[in-house]
Design an enzyme around this catalytic site. Structure first.
Site, PDB file in Angstrom:
ATOM      1  N   ARG A  72       0.816  -1.204   0.000  1.00 47.26           N
ATOM      2  CA  ARG A  72       0.000   0.000   0.000  1.00 47.26           C
ATOM      3  C   ARG A  72       0.855   1.262   0.000  1.00 47.26           C
ATOM      4  NH1 ARG A  72      -2.858   2.208   4.336  1.00 47.26           N
ATOM      5  NH2 ARG A  72      -2.588   0.293   5.554  1.00 47.26           N
ATOM      6  N   TYR A 126     -16.925  13.375 -17.746  1.00 47.75           N
ATOM      7  CA  TYR A 126     -17.398  12.005 -17.550  1.00 47.75           C
ATOM      8  C   TYR A 126     -18.479  12.023 -16.470  1.00 47.75           C
ATOM      9  CZ  TYR A 126     -17.298   7.234 -15.681  1.00 47.75           C
ATOM     10  OH  TYR A 126     -17.649   6.007 -15.197  1.00 47.75           O
ATOM     11  N   ASP A 191      -8.497  16.252 -17.643  1.00 43.90           N
ATOM     12  CA  ASP A 191      -8.738  14.835 -17.916  1.00 43.90           C
ATOM     13  C   ASP A 191      -8.331  14.590 -19.365  1.00 43.90           C
ATOM     14  OD1 ASP A 191      -9.767  12.303 -18.503  1.00 43.90           O
ATOM     15  OD2 ASP A 191     -11.466  12.548 -17.150  1.00 43.90           O
TER      16      ASP A 191
END
Length: 414
Positions: A72, A126, A191
């Site tokens: 992680r 989106y 994006d």
């Protein structure tokens, strides 16, 4: 002795970097394919040293020196993908996440943690990005505006300006230089999922953050999910801290597949773009099509509005896959108002240009004649009356306008 990294030329063609970035040490390792590290944890007899490295990461967010500690925190395979994507986007660093939405969430959390909870955004985005911003799930507040209104929408607590260009699903484009100027000192997030670094590199136009749903073109084969933010190292350190705390890590197998996907990214995008431009031209002269949207920078995405019921087209394709998502080697088509943008309020969808008659097509690597044959047969498909009760009501038929800018789509210069 000069190492492999220092011997690398300062500038190389993007196609070359796509193949070699993230793999610079393979010869030294004595392997040809990048290794896949699936470990979730790593042994260490130096507990004090390990603790010091964890403390350093918690303080700075910099990648730990020495061997890995815990998956992680960092993973060697995922790090290769991050290195390669940063090289392609022209940024110092990149931080990968389990999905594009996890990547956007991390960016918002970084800004909110400093008290900058206000976001200025340009529609369309989106659908799930729109929802995340608009619903305030992370304690953020959004002001929606057009590109010309960005400067006036800024506030002292504005932490981010977000645009998507070409936009999902209308393929609307914004002038990134003008937008960056309007942002002032506020970071600009672009994006870049639809364009990819093959067609545009927003960092070169001043964007501080470049985001991808890596699930799409970067992976390229519809078999891996991920997200990534390319940025400067200062912001990357904050993103790594959020990723560690929230757990939105990219699995190393996904990192391996994404690195492999990058190696063919320029070839796939250019080939699919050539086909998409051809299909956009044909659709623009088809009497069954009211309007075609195709971006000036090219690309493999085509959106078009039909006179008939768009659900009949979805039901009528046979070679083209009727499915959500995009960027795969096979061609996909979907109805945004029903799928990708269903979560956005209907009024907001329509005001952003997302018509109920709009279809979004992600063009793959099939032969253009086979795709056109399938499209034209689907456009002529008779309605399946048995499915009629499940269809949403459609507005009156749109007037024919060619494409969104009133001009014929042009070929992509590749």
């Amino acid at each position: 002795m000069e190492n492999a990294a220092s011997a690398t030329p300062a500038t190389r063609a993007l196609a070359t970097d796509a193949v070699h970035a993230g793999r610079e040490d393979l010869v030294e390792l004595g392997v040809h394919a990048p290794p896949l590290d699936l470990s979730t944890t790593y042994p260490s007899h130096d507990a004090a040293g390990e603790a010091a490295r964890i403390d350093a990461f918690a303080t700075t967010g910099a990648r730990p020196d020495g061997p890995p500690v815990y998956a992680r925190l960092d993973n060697p395979t995922t790090a290769r993908f991050e290195t390669a994507l940063a090289k392609l986007e022209g940024t110092e660093s990149a931080v990968a996440f389990a999905s594009g939405m996890a990547a956007l969430t991390a960016v918002l959390l970084v800004r909110a943690s400093t008290g900058l909870r206000h976001i200025v955004a340009v529609r369309p985005l989106y659908g799930c990005s729109d929802h995340l911003l608009n619903a305030g799930l992370l304690g953020t507040e959004v002001t929606w505006t057009d590109p010309a209104g960005i400067a006036d929408a800024l506030r002292p607590d504005t932490g981010l300006v977000m645009v998507e260009t070409p936009a999902n699903p209308t393929l609307a484009e914004v002038d990134l230089k003008a937008v960056r100027h309007a942002c002032g000192s506020v970071p600009l997030l672009v994006d870049n999922t639809f364009a990819t670094p093959v067609l545009q590199r927003p960092a070169e136009e001043g964007a501080r953050l470049v985001m991808h749903s890596a699930t799409k073109y970067l992976g390229g084969h519809g078999d891996v999910m991920g997200g990534v933010v390319a940025c400067d190292e200062e912001f990357a350190r904050k993103l790594r801290q959020v990723r560690f705390a929230t757990g939105g890590v990219l699995h190393p197998m996904a990192g391996y597949l994404l690195l492999r996907g990058l190696s063919t990214l320029p070839v796939r995008v250019r080939a699919a773009s050539t086909t998409a431009a051809d299909l956009a031209r044909r659709l623009s002269t088809d009497p069954r099509v009211a309007r075609v949207h195709y971006p000036s920078i090219g690309g493999a995405m085509v959106s078009f509005e039909v006179y008939g019921n768009p659900h009949d087209v979805i039901a009528g394709v046979r070679l083209i896959t009727p499915a959500v998502s995009l960027g795969s080697v096979d061609t996909l088509i979907q109805h945004p108002a029903s799928i990708s943008h269903r979560i956005v309020d209907a009024g907001d969808r329509r005001s952003a240009g997302v018509s109920d008659r709009l279809l979004r097509m992600s063009v793959g690597l099939e032969d253009v004649e086979d795709l056109w044959r399938d499209l034209t047969e689907a456009l002529s498909a008779r309605p399946d009356r048995s499915a009629a009760p499940g269809r949403s009501a459609l507005p009156a038929q749109p007037a024919r306008e060619g494409n969104a800018e009133g001009r014929q789509p042009r070929p992509v210069g590749l």
